[in-house]
Enzyme design. Sequence first.
Site, short mmCIF file in Angstrom:
data_model
loop_
_atom_site.label_atom_id
_atom_site.label_comp_id
_atom_site.label_asym_id
_atom_site.label_seq_id
_atom_site.Cartn_x
_atom_site.Cartn_y
_atom_site.Cartn_z
CD GLU A 267 -1.96 2.27 1.65
OE1 GLU A 267 -1.60 3.18 0.87
OE2 GLU A 267 -2.15 2.44 2.86
CB CYS A 302 -1.36 7.05 1.91
SG CYS A 302 -2.61 6.05 2.73
CD GLU A 399 2.29 10.29 -1.15
OE1 GLU A 399 1.31 9.93 -0.49
OE2 GLU A 399 3.20 9.50 -1.51
#
Length: 496
Positions: A267, A302, A399
């Site tokens: 993940e 996230c 990100e």
Amino acid sequence: MPQLKDAAYWRAQSTDLLVEARAFIAGAYVGASDGETFAVHSPIDGRELAQVALCRGPEVDRAVAAARGAFQGGGWAELMPRQRKAALLRWAALMRAHAEELALLETLDTGKPIGDTTAVDIPSAIYCLEWFAELVDKVAGEVPACDPQFLGTVTREPVGVVAAIVPWNYPLLMAAWKFAPALAAGNSVILKPSEKSPLSALRIAGLAREAGIPEGVFNVVPGDGETGRLLSLHPHIDCLAFTGSGAVGRQISRNAADSNLKRVWLELGGKSANIVMADCPDLRRAAQAAAAAVFSNMGQVCSAGSRLLVQRSIAEAFIAELLEAARAYLPGDPLDPASVTGSLIDDAQYQRVRHYIELGKREARLLLGGEGCAVVPGGHYLQPTIFATDASSRIAREEVFGPVLSVIEFDELDDAIALANASEYGLAAAFWSADLGAIRRASRGLRAGTVWVNCYDELLDMNFPFGGFKESGNGRDNSVHALDKYSELKSTIIRC
């Protein structure tokens, strides 16, 4: 009269808190064989919390041997499901009894507000453990239709020894997402918490022992990236579950391929798009949700909604609402229950986010924030920051993992879907509209593992699988589907 749990209360509790800093292997707390430790500092004010055992090859080998021995001995894997359920529920009950202690450890270790850890993080981790405990005795095998001369069954068996490498942003919750289904399925687990936030994982190991989890079934090996590398290369680990960065995820996959082809579940990152159409049913609520989506937990999430796509015809009005909503996320002292956000995890993360803010000042138009905050000396606090930009800027593509929002205008629904999908990530997305047809088109067209409609990051319930498309990873945490990650299916065919 009950004591008021204000900032003074939590500061006093933090002064008296006992911190376990040793590894937990084969049912006992142990130091590193060479005596090596690493310092853990609080993001709140930089003070040292503990010198934690630094696990290397000998400790990893001991943990794997203990986990393998426990698995092959059958004292956990071959228990009746309802017996595993009972032990896991006892563990959850002990975690609930120590919830205040665990919340304080989590706040000191991560810099997030005590209001979050007491109300969200720790209760959610306990709920996860309870949910999988309750599930395990309700999952059945199959008897497929076949030739009458044969009887066939399909059964689910534990995969064996599972290593879980988890991040620092939600230390105990992300750990529970891994160890709860793995243990419920009958596996032995080796948990490697982040070196930035290992304390709650070490504490719950002792509670596992108290709950009657057999020796070797649950182990915790604190350490750094080298510790994780050793786990990913170990030939006697059957499965590795990881949450973290794409770069580390790729290396773990390579290491697994170079060793025993252990199963790997990842993940990874996200750059989630939050799309607001002109017919959004409630602009103020959407603006408040957009602020929460990226500024909660200082943006260290996230699935943060770090790309806000707004239809051009309402952009001016919506941005005005957004700027007002964002001001509620100024950071405060994490030990004050009134604080909404706290500190970034450490100076390295602070400098990384500041770097992106400086890039944004050159690439885009700063609408709000962009500076540090003096909250608690020695901590790492940033203002909520908003940029108006286009989709080509780095802050809109990469990100950031901090309280930085990129606002991008679009014209038509198809443009919004294309912009949202123009990312290597596909973890989550949201869509705000009153048009059912548009909602259906968007929910089907968005390449993301979770799509929220007229909300953001709500009902992230254990009944729903969580994970991403594309470079956001593979496999799913949560829900009954998580058991698939930690199980093998066996077909047995009997001639009658």
